[in-house]
Design a protein around this motif. Structure first.
Motif, PDB file in Angstrom:
ATOM      1  N   ALA A 220      32.422  51.297   6.957  1.00  0.00           N
ATOM      2  CA  ALA A 220      32.505  51.758   8.349  1.00  0.00           C
ATOM      3  C   ALA A 220      31.887  50.734   9.292  1.00  0.00           C
ATOM      4  O   ALA A 220      32.413  50.494  10.394  1.00  0.00           O
ATOM      5  N   ALA A 221      30.789  50.113   8.867  1.00  0.00           N
ATOM      6  CA  ALA A 221      30.155  49.093   9.708  1.00  0.00           C
ATOM      7  C   ALA A 221      31.070  47.887   9.878  1.00  0.00           C
ATOM      8  O   ALA A 221      31.073  47.247  10.938  1.00  0.00           O
ATOM      9  N   LEU A 222      31.843  47.565   8.848  1.00  0.00           N
ATOM     10  CA  LEU A 222      32.793  46.457   8.960  1.00  0.00           C
ATOM     11  C   LEU A 222      33.987  46.822   9.836  1.00  0.00           C
ATOM     12  O   LEU A 222      34.462  46.003  10.623  1.00  0.00           O
ATOM     13  N   ALA A 223      34.475  48.038   9.703  1.00  0.00           N
ATOM     14  CA  ALA A 223      35.670  48.451  10.423  1.00  0.00           C
ATOM     15  C   ALA A 223      35.383  48.917  11.855  1.00  0.00           C
ATOM     16  O   ALA A 223      36.262  48.830  12.718  1.00  0.00           O
ATOM     17  N   GLY A 224      34.184  49.386  12.117  1.00  0.00           N
ATOM     18  CA  GLY A 224      33.852  49.951  13.429  1.00  0.00           C
ATOM     19  C   GLY A 224      34.179  49.062  14.617  1.00  0.00           C
ATOM     20  O   GLY A 224      34.911  49.478  15.530  1.00  0.00           O
ATOM     21  N   PRO A 225      33.674  47.835  14.671  1.00  0.00           N
ATOM     22  CA  PRO A 225      33.980  46.975  15.820  1.00  0.00           C
ATOM     23  C   PRO A 225      35.477  46.654  15.940  1.00  0.00           C
ATOM     24  O   PRO A 225      35.999  46.543  17.049  1.00  0.00           O
ATOM     25  N   LEU A 226      36.168  46.545  14.829  1.00  0.00           N
ATOM     26  CA  LEU A 226      37.603  46.255  14.881  1.00  0.00           C
ATOM     27  C   LEU A 226      38.377  47.444  15.445  1.00  0.00           C
ATOM     28  O   LEU A 226      39.294  47.279  16.254  1.00  0.00           O
TER      29      LEU A 226
ATOM     30  N   LEU B 270      35.902  40.705  22.333  1.00  0.00           N
ATOM     31  CA  LEU B 270      34.519  40.318  22.048  1.00  0.00           C
ATOM     32  C   LEU B 270      33.840  41.324  21.120  1.00  0.00           C
ATOM     33  O   LEU B 270      33.097  40.940  20.213  1.00  0.00           O
ATOM     34  N   VAL B 271      34.110  42.609  21.354  1.00  0.00           N
ATOM     35  CA  VAL B 271      33.558  43.632  20.461  1.00  0.00           C
ATOM     36  C   VAL B 271      34.104  43.433  19.053  1.00  0.00           C
ATOM     37  O   VAL B 271      33.361  43.511  18.057  1.00  0.00           O
ATOM     38  N   GLY B 272      35.401  43.143  18.931  1.00  0.00           N
ATOM     39  CA  GLY B 272      36.002  42.901  17.628  1.00  0.00           C
ATOM     40  C   GLY B 272      35.434  41.681  16.941  1.00  0.00           C
ATOM     41  O   GLY B 272      35.248  41.654  15.717  1.00  0.00           O
ATOM     42  N   LEU B 273      35.136  40.645  17.713  1.00  0.00           N
ATOM     43  CA  LEU B 273      34.565  39.430  17.142  1.00  0.00           C
ATOM     44  C   LEU B 273      33.113  39.623  16.702  1.00  0.00           C
ATOM     45  O   LEU B 273      32.598  38.829  15.922  1.00  0.00           O
ATOM     46  N   ALA B 274      32.481  40.675  17.178  1.00  0.00           N
ATOM     47  CA  ALA B 274      31.080  40.929  16.816  1.00  0.00           C
ATOM     48  C   ALA B 274      30.934  41.172  15.318  1.00  0.00           C
ATOM     49  O   ALA B 274      29.855  40.955  14.755  1.00  0.00           O
ATOM     50  N   VAL B 275      31.998  41.607  14.667  1.00  0.00           N
ATOM     51  CA  VAL B 275      31.922  41.872  13.235  1.00  0.00           C
ATOM     52  C   VAL B 275      31.822  40.571  12.434  1.00  0.00           C
ATOM     53  O   VAL B 275      31.303  40.565  11.318  1.00  0.00           O
ATOM     54  N   GLY B 276      32.276  39.461  12.991  1.00  0.00           N
ATOM     55  CA  GLY B 276      32.289  38.182  12.277  1.00  0.00           C
ATOM     56  C   GLY B 276      30.948  37.755  11.708  1.00  0.00           C
ATOM     57  O   GLY B 276      30.820  37.560  10.494  1.00  0.00           O
ATOM     58  N   PRO B 277      29.920  37.588  12.536  1.00  0.00           N
ATOM     59  CA  PRO B 277      28.635  37.131  12.006  1.00  0.00           C
ATOM     60  C   PRO B 277      27.983  38.116  11.035  1.00  0.00           C
ATOM     61  O   PRO B 277      27.247  37.722  10.138  1.00  0.00           O
TER      62      PRO B 277
ATOM     63  N   LEU C 169      27.294  41.922   5.286  1.00  0.00           N
ATOM     64  CA  LEU C 169      27.741  43.222   4.773  1.00  0.00           C
ATOM     65  C   LEU C 169      28.543  43.077   3.482  1.00  0.00           C
ATOM     66  O   LEU C 169      28.384  43.875   2.553  1.00  0.00           O
ATOM     67  N   PHE C 170      29.404  42.054   3.416  1.00  0.00           N
ATOM     68  CA  PHE C 170      30.173  41.834   2.183  1.00  0.00           C
ATOM     69  C   PHE C 170      29.258  41.493   1.013  1.00  0.00           C
ATOM     70  O   PHE C 170      29.512  41.880  -0.128  1.00  0.00           O
ATOM     71  N   GLU C 171      28.191  40.765   1.289  1.00  0.00           N
ATOM     72  CA  GLU C 171      27.235  40.445   0.222  1.00  0.00           C
ATOM     73  C   GLU C 171      26.591  41.716  -0.324  1.00  0.00           C
ATOM     74  O   GLU C 171      26.456  41.893  -1.541  1.00  0.00           O
ATOM     75  N   HIS C 172      26.203  42.620   0.578  1.00  0.00           N
ATOM     76  CA  HIS C 172      25.620  43.901   0.137  1.00  0.00           C
ATOM     77  C   HIS C 172      26.652  44.740  -0.622  1.00  0.00           C
ATOM     78  O   HIS C 172      26.309  45.382  -1.621  1.00  0.00           O
TER      79      HIS C 172
END
Length: 158
Positions: free
Chosen positions: A52-58, A87-94, A99-102
């Motif tokens: 959800a944290a990954l998909a939320g901004p997108l 910009l909100v969608g790009l916020a997921v990038g960094p 998150l993928f590591e976790h």
């Protein structure tokens, strides 16, 4: 003496298995097996939260773009809303790598309790119980190798 596995609480050698201070000589172990417990809903919920944290901004970005087009405002307002949404969608990038590591570590650890059992002196004994699937696999394979190599060749063939 050959060491097959060694960490803080478990040591598997060519002579014995030591778990939390208890020693089981390989000559007294006749069978090794494992059992899986039920799934941990806490782990599964954690994976869902990461997703959800990954998909939320997108999703927020897509909704912002849809809203900008639906409002049918001036081109300047529409471009501003679309720009803010992007910009909100790009916020997921960094944050995505973190998150993928976790998420990857979550799958390596597993979502079940795993138990390593052995028949020791004719009785079943639980040697280890852990939720770390990667560590469990390493220990289980080390114990299997050690037990296989400790048995005489005639016993292995028959």
């Amino acid at each position: 003496m050959i060491t097959y596995y060694d960490d803080r609480s478990v040591q598997v050698t060519s002579t014995a298995v030591r778990v939390d201070g208890r020693t089981f000589p390989l000559t007294e172990i006749s069978l090794v097996w494992h059992q899986r417990g039920s799934r941990s809903w806490r782990v599964l919920a954690g994976r869902g939260a990461i997703g959800a944290a990954l998909a939320g901004p997108l999703v927020a970005a897509a909704l912002g773009i849809a809203l900008a087009l639906w409002l049918d405002r001036s081109p300047t307002v529409t471009i501003a809303i679309v720009g803010a949404s992007v910009l909100v969608g790009l916020a997921v990038g960094p944050v995505a790598d973190f998150l993928f590591e976790h998420l990857d570590r979550s799958y390596a650890r597993g979502s079940r309790q795993l138990e390593l059992w052995a028949r020791w002196r004719g009785h079943p004994v639980r040697l280890l119980r852990t939720g770390d699937a990667l560590r469990f696999g390493q220990i289980y394979r080390a114990v299997q190798r050690a037990v296989e190599r400790s048995q005489p060749a005639a016993a292995r063939r028959g």
